[in-house]
Design an enzyme around this catalytic site. Structure first.
Site, PDB file in Angstrom:
ATOM      1  CB  ILE A 240      -9.431  20.514  30.573  1.00 47.14           C
ATOM      2  CG1 ILE A 240      -8.970  21.393  31.732  1.00 47.14           C
ATOM      3  CG2 ILE A 240     -10.916  20.719  30.274  1.00 47.14           C
ATOM      4  CD1 ILE A 240      -9.766  21.243  32.995  1.00 47.14           C
TER       5      ILE A 240
ATOM      6  CG  HIS B  91      -7.092  19.895  25.738  1.00 47.34           C
ATOM      7  ND1 HIS B  91      -8.132  19.923  26.634  1.00 47.34           N
ATOM      8  CD2 HIS B  91      -7.355  20.888  24.859  1.00 47.34           C
ATOM      9  CE1 HIS B  91      -9.000  20.861  26.297  1.00 47.34           C
ATOM     10  NE2 HIS B  91      -8.543  21.457  25.226  1.00 47.34           N
TER      11      HIS B  91
ATOM     12  CD  GLU C 257     -17.051  11.492  17.381  1.00 44.45           C
ATOM     13  OE1 GLU C 257     -17.229  10.322  16.962  1.00 44.45           O
ATOM     14  OE2 GLU C 257     -17.382  12.496  16.725  1.00 44.45           O
TER      15      GLU C 257
ATOM     16  N   GLY D 295     -13.976  19.619  25.012  1.00 42.22           N
ATOM     17  CA  GLY D 295     -15.411  19.663  24.739  1.00 42.22           C
ATOM     18  C   GLY D 295     -15.797  18.943  23.463  1.00 42.22           C
ATOM     19  CB  VAL D 296     -14.320  18.747  20.035  1.00 42.40           C
ATOM     20  CG1 VAL D 296     -14.478  20.214  19.690  1.00 42.40           C
ATOM     21  CG2 VAL D 296     -12.889  18.414  20.353  1.00 42.40           C
TER      22      VAL D 296
END
Length: 147
Positions: free
Chosen positions: A54, A48, A62, A57-58
């Protein structure tokens, strides 16, 4: 203040899924400020994205959730033995927004505050910052349950 060793006494998460490095401040039943140092050595950056890392976002959400879990556990005045028998389940994440990419070398600061709490259910407002600029926000609903 809480370091990573103290955090691990409360949260069940471990590498590579423990996403809070330190707690800077905590006001019981009010708010928490915690952070995570984002490093290129984290496994998530293998995919990623190669050549353009980057932080997902998840993972930011979390981390917010884990900070919220710390706030809930510390607010419930449980003994260390009682904490070991409980876990925080997230019931919903609403109004999630991602405002700016997070990259290796950034220090993510989570600012999570209690909107409402009734019994074992917590409604939290989470915001994530890098260098005092908001990068993400969400409303998190969680429940503390027996393992």
């Amino acid at each position: 203040m809480m370091d990573v060793v103290e955090i691990q006494e409360i949260l069940p998460h471990r590498y590579p899924f423990l996403l809070v490095d330190r707690v800077v401040s905590l006001e019981v039943k009010e708010n928490i400020v915690a952070f995570k140092n984002v490093s290129i050595s984290e496994p998530v950056f293998e995919g990623h994205f190669p050549g353009h890392p980057i932080y997902p976002g998840v993972m930011i959400l979390e981390g917010m959730a884990q900070a919220g879990g710390l706030l809930a556990f510390q607010s419930m005045e449980l003994t260390k033995e009682e904490v070991k028998e409980k876990v925080v389940y997230f019931m919903s994440i609403d109004k999630a927004k991602f405002r700016k990419p997070v990259r290796p070398g950034d220090r993510l600061e989570y600012r999570v505050s209690v909107i409402k709490q009734k019994g074992a259910i917590w409604l939290l407002e989470g915001k994530a910052f890098v260098d005092d600029e908001m990068v993400s926000e969400a409303e998190l609903k969680a429940m503390v349950v027996d393992k």
